[in-house]
Scaffold this motif. Sequence first.
Motif, PDB file in Angstrom:
ATOM      1  N   GLU A 163       0.802  -1.213   0.000  1.00 26.70           N
ATOM      2  CA  GLU A 163       0.000   0.000   0.000  1.00 26.70           C
ATOM      3  C   GLU A 163       0.843   1.275   0.000  1.00 26.70           C
ATOM      4  OE1 GLU A 163      -3.130   0.142  -0.444  1.00 26.70           O
ATOM      5  OE2 GLU A 163      -3.833  -1.885  -0.017  1.00 26.70           O
ATOM      6  N   GLY A 164       0.516   2.160  -0.944  1.00 26.51           N
ATOM      7  CA  GLY A 164       1.121   3.474  -1.007  1.00 26.51           C
ATOM      8  C   GLY A 164       2.481   3.539  -1.666  1.00 26.51           C
ATOM      9  N   ARG A 165       3.048   2.404  -2.041  1.00 30.31           N
ATOM     10  CA  ARG A 165       4.373   2.409  -2.655  1.00 30.31           C
ATOM     11  C   ARG A 165       4.245   2.542  -4.170  1.00 30.31           C
ATOM     12  NH1 ARG A 165       8.444  -1.282   0.742  1.00 30.31           N
ATOM     13  NH2 ARG A 165       7.504  -1.066   2.785  1.00 30.31           N
ATOM     14  N   VAL A 166       5.267   3.073  -4.778  1.00 31.00           N
ATOM     15  CA  VAL A 166       5.276   3.176  -6.232  1.00 31.00           C
ATOM     16  C   VAL A 166       5.631   1.819  -6.807  1.00 31.00           C
ATOM     17  CG1 VAL A 166       6.394   4.237  -8.219  1.00 31.00           C
ATOM     18  CG2 VAL A 166       5.867   5.610  -6.199  1.00 31.00           C
ATOM     19  N   ASP A 167       4.867   1.380  -7.795  1.00 31.88           N
ATOM     20  CA  ASP A 167       5.093   0.082  -8.410  1.00 31.88           C
ATOM     21  C   ASP A 167       6.128   0.230  -9.515  1.00 31.88           C
ATOM     22  OD1 ASP A 167       4.985  -2.425  -9.505  1.00 31.88           O
ATOM     23  OD2 ASP A 167       2.823  -2.605  -9.296  1.00 31.88           O
ATOM     24  N   VAL A 168       7.338  -0.252  -9.260  1.00 26.88           N
ATOM     25  CA  VAL A 168       8.418  -0.118 -10.237  1.00 26.88           C
ATOM     26  C   VAL A 168       8.139  -0.972 -11.467  1.00 26.88           C
ATOM     27  CG1 VAL A 168      10.882  -0.448 -10.644  1.00 26.88           C
ATOM     28  CG2 VAL A 168      10.085   0.371  -8.424  1.00 26.88           C
ATOM     29  N   GLY A 169       7.551  -2.144 -11.273  1.00 31.40           N
ATOM     30  CA  GLY A 169       7.273  -3.021 -12.395  1.00 31.40           C
ATOM     31  C   GLY A 169       6.332  -2.358 -13.382  1.00 31.40           C
ATOM     32  N   GLY A 170       6.885  -1.855 -14.487  1.00 30.12           N
ATOM     33  CA  GLY A 170       6.054  -1.202 -15.472  1.00 30.12           C
ATOM     34  C   GLY A 170       5.816   0.263 -15.180  1.00 30.12           C
ATOM     35  N   LEU A 171       6.320   0.761 -14.027  1.00 29.45           N
ATOM     36  CA  LEU A 171       6.137   2.154 -13.643  1.00 29.45           C
ATOM     37  C   LEU A 171       4.681   2.556 -13.809  1.00 29.45           C
ATOM     38  CD1 LEU A 171       9.381   3.528 -15.294  1.00 29.45           C
ATOM     39  CD2 LEU A 171       8.937   3.385 -12.855  1.00 29.45           C
ATOM     40  N   ARG A 172       3.819   1.901 -13.041  1.00 23.64           N
ATOM     41  CA  ARG A 172       2.388   2.072 -13.252  1.00 23.64           C
ATOM     42  C   ARG A 172       1.680   2.750 -12.088  1.00 23.64           C
ATOM     43  NH1 ARG A 172      -0.268  -3.802 -12.028  1.00 23.64           N
ATOM     44  NH2 ARG A 172       1.338  -4.589 -10.661  1.00 23.64           N
ATOM     45  N   GLY A 173       2.373   3.600 -11.374  1.00 25.17           N
ATOM     46  CA  GLY A 173       1.713   4.361 -10.326  1.00 25.17           C
ATOM     47  C   GLY A 173       1.764   3.672  -8.974  1.00 25.17           C
ATOM     48  N   VAL A 174       0.862   4.101  -8.086  1.00 24.87           N
ATOM     49  CA  VAL A 174       0.849   3.621  -6.711  1.00 24.87           C
ATOM     50  C   VAL A 174       0.271   2.209  -6.637  1.00 24.87           C
ATOM     51  CG1 VAL A 174      -0.093   4.034  -4.411  1.00 24.87           C
ATOM     52  CG2 VAL A 174       0.666   5.958  -5.805  1.00 24.87           C
ATOM     53  N   GLN A 175       0.905   1.372  -5.834  1.00 25.02           N
ATOM     54  CA  GLN A 175       0.429   0.002  -5.631  1.00 25.02           C
ATOM     55  C   GLN A 175      -0.747  -0.019  -4.656  1.00 25.02           C
ATOM     56  OE1 GLN A 175       3.478  -2.945  -4.672  1.00 25.02           O
ATOM     57  NE2 GLN A 175       5.035  -1.449  -5.187  1.00 25.02           N
ATOM     58  N   THR A 176      -1.600  -1.030  -4.821  1.00 30.68           N
ATOM     59  CA  THR A 176      -2.634  -1.328  -3.835  1.00 30.68           C
ATOM     60  C   THR A 176      -2.758  -2.835  -3.733  1.00 30.68           C
ATOM     61  OG1 THR A 176      -4.487  -1.443  -5.395  1.00 30.68           O
ATOM     62  CG2 THR A 176      -3.941   0.742  -4.510  1.00 30.68           C
ATOM     63  N   ALA A 177      -3.417  -3.294  -2.668  1.00 29.34           N
ATOM     64  CA  ALA A 177      -3.631  -4.734  -2.512  1.00 29.34           C
ATOM     65  C   ALA A 177      -4.478  -5.288  -3.649  1.00 29.34           C
ATOM     66  CB  ALA A 177      -4.298  -5.003  -1.161  1.00 29.34           C
ATOM     67  N   ASP A 178      -5.479  -4.519  -4.078  1.00 25.63           N
ATOM     68  CA  ASP A 178      -6.343  -4.995  -5.163  1.00 25.63           C
ATOM     69  C   ASP A 178      -5.575  -5.127  -6.470  1.00 25.63           C
ATOM     70  OD1 ASP A 178      -8.585  -5.271  -3.592  1.00 25.63           O
ATOM     71  OD2 ASP A 178      -9.369  -3.273  -4.042  1.00 25.63           O
ATOM     72  N   LYS A 179      -4.691  -4.185  -6.760  1.00 21.60           N
ATOM     73  CA  LYS A 179      -3.890  -4.288  -7.972  1.00 21.60           C
ATOM     74  C   LYS A 179      -3.008  -5.531  -7.935  1.00 21.60           C
ATOM     75  CE  LYS A 179      -3.518   0.664  -9.108  1.00 21.60           C
ATOM     76  NZ  LYS A 179      -2.572   1.793  -9.293  1.00 21.60           N
ATOM     77  N   LEU A 180      -2.459  -5.814  -6.765  1.00 24.72           N
ATOM     78  CA  LEU A 180      -1.619  -6.999  -6.613  1.00 24.72           C
ATOM     79  C   LEU A 180      -2.434  -8.256  -6.879  1.00 24.72           C
ATOM     80  CD1 LEU A 180       1.009  -8.385  -5.777  1.00 24.72           C
ATOM     81  CD2 LEU A 180       0.292  -8.161  -3.397  1.00 24.72           C
ATOM     82  N   ARG A 181      -3.618  -8.328  -6.298  1.00 25.25           N
ATOM     83  CA  ARG A 181      -4.472  -9.506  -6.506  1.00 25.25           C
ATOM     84  C   ARG A 181      -4.797  -9.693  -7.990  1.00 25.25           C
ATOM     85  NH1 ARG A 181      -7.156  -7.253  -1.803  1.00 25.25           N
ATOM     86  NH2 ARG A 181      -6.789  -8.556   0.047  1.00 25.25           N
ATOM     87  N   LEU A 182      -5.139  -8.609  -8.668  1.00 26.27           N
ATOM     88  CA  LEU A 182      -5.501  -8.710 -10.082  1.00 26.27           C
ATOM     89  C   LEU A 182      -4.316  -9.172 -10.923  1.00 26.27           C
ATOM     90  CD1 LEU A 182      -7.703  -5.517 -10.491  1.00 26.27           C
ATOM     91  CD2 LEU A 182      -8.481  -7.893 -10.601  1.00 26.27           C
ATOM     92  N   SER A 183      -3.115  -8.728 -10.584  1.00 25.42           N
ATOM     93  CA  SER A 183      -1.928  -9.153 -11.329  1.00 25.42           C
ATOM     94  C   SER A 183      -1.693 -10.649 -11.187  1.00 25.42           C
ATOM     95  CB  SER A 183      -0.692  -8.381 -10.861  1.00 25.42           C
ATOM     96  OG  SER A 183      -0.825  -7.009 -11.137  1.00 25.42           O
ATOM     97  N   VAL A 184      -2.035 -11.202 -10.027  1.00 27.76           N
ATOM     98  CA  VAL A 184      -1.904 -12.643  -9.812  1.00 27.76           C
ATOM     99  C   VAL A 184      -3.028 -13.384 -10.527  1.00 27.76           C
ATOM    100  CG1 VAL A 184      -1.965 -14.463  -8.062  1.00 27.76           C
ATOM    101  CG2 VAL A 184      -0.625 -12.392  -7.666  1.00 27.76           C
ATOM    102  N   VAL A 185      -4.253 -12.885 -10.395  1.00 26.29           N
ATOM    103  CA  VAL A 185      -5.391 -13.517 -11.064  1.00 26.29           C
ATOM    104  C   VAL A 185      -5.140 -13.634 -12.558  1.00 26.29           C
ATOM    105  CG1 VAL A 185      -7.811 -13.187 -11.729  1.00 26.29           C
ATOM    106  CG2 VAL A 185      -7.135 -12.897  -9.357  1.00 26.29           C
ATOM    107  N   SER A 186      -4.528 -12.608 -13.154  1.00 25.09           N
ATOM    108  CA  SER A 186      -4.351 -12.586 -14.605  1.00 25.09           C
ATOM    109  C   SER A 186      -3.630 -13.827 -15.118  1.00 25.09           C
ATOM    110  CB  SER A 186      -3.601 -11.326 -15.032  1.00 25.09           C
ATOM    111  OG  SER A 186      -2.248 -11.345 -14.594  1.00 25.09           O
ATOM    112  N   ALA A 187      -2.601 -14.269 -14.410  1.00 18.72           N
ATOM    113  CA  ALA A 187      -1.839 -15.438 -14.861  1.00 18.72           C
ATOM    114  C   ALA A 187      -2.676 -16.703 -14.792  1.00 18.72           C
ATOM    115  CB  ALA A 187      -0.574 -15.593 -14.021  1.00 18.72           C
TER     116      ALA A 187
END
Length: 436
Positions: free
Chosen positions: A100-124
Amino acid sequence: MAQGAGTRDLSIAEVRVTPILVADPPLLNTQGVHQPYTPRLIVEVVTADGVTGVGETYGDTKYLELARPFAAELTGRQVSDVNGLFTIADELAVDGSRVEGRVDVGGLRGVQTADKLRLSVVSAFEVACLDALGKALGLPVHALLGGKVRDEVEYSAYLFYKWADHPEGVVCEKDDWGAALDPAGVVAQARMFKERYGFTSFKLKGGVFPPGEEVAAIRALAQAFPGHPLRLDPNGAWSVETSLEVARELGDVLEYLEDPALGTPAMAEVAAGTDVPLATNMCVTTFAEIEEAFTRGAVQIVLSDHHYWGGLRNTRELAAVCRTFGVGVSMHSNTHLGISLAAMTHVASTVPGLHHACDTHYPWQSEDVITERLAFRGGRIAVPDAPGLGVTLDRDRLAALHERWLADDGALRDRDDDAAMRVADPEWVTPAVPRW
């Protein structure tokens, strides 16, 4: 003839999650430089009938820690139940201190959230399930998404400022691209991309040098490749004023300017002051972020990425929302292998109104986990019609890249462009935004 679903046991019998490290060249961005190896995660879903589907996503520790318990919940479920993947993800806890609140270096796509993390895992897992389902039914993934509307998908050359090699003493794979640190180097790199892969549009990763130098590089590209679409992406490194100045200087040659300033309010200010279309993969990365960006006119093109939108079907839903608002859509890219490129190609083939060539890092990746690399011809990839994704996992190569991950002491298991830059420059500090 395709077999009917009723003749197959489509329950999931086994799920394999394999982290790997793949070679990455010293590509520069506003936060630093790519490490010599980058983590990716390969997912395999095996049905009771022995059909295996594959998926791919980010491989950093925070993704792996979520993917493993996620995989454990899939056994016994139907491979066709892709909607259920999101329910499973919602029930998995995420360590907020890591995200939460950290900048997501992977792809430089803005601030991270738990939901974004979950969706990135679901995608695979979604891609793996669709791959397995397509193989079981004898259908390509694009048919499971409603059918293709084009037989080829166009991609753009992704240009980077680049060192010739990683810092001295760093163990790494060598590449033959050479350095690109000025306009002449950028043009030379673009010529190699065109000669090798036939690309007819070019995107430069900016935010590395003062804006005037990057303007000069785009001007050099326009002179060397007249009439070719050009894009510039500084990953939010510029102020509103700098963004507007660059837009004025390059307005006659840019197809679009990508994330010149950071965040929707700043992008809206830039958009109000220029006719140059603005694209984003940073301020619109979830459905919840769409309303503000679209109603404020902050972006004219959304660059989707199925990894962090939650998969291929969510990508199609995003495209439909964009059509509703008259916003263009194309695709963002991060360091990826052939499984992800195949998935991108399948979903892109089903999206109406895809008027901008998609991004891809694939030519930069010298290693892969599939038996036959996907081939660009005229800057395009033919949409596979074989069952599933149309790619075959190379188990020997997967094992070798996993062994590299196992042998790592942990320094490379999380992408960190800032740390990689400090290897070359111990005084390096991630620049504050806006940088210029």
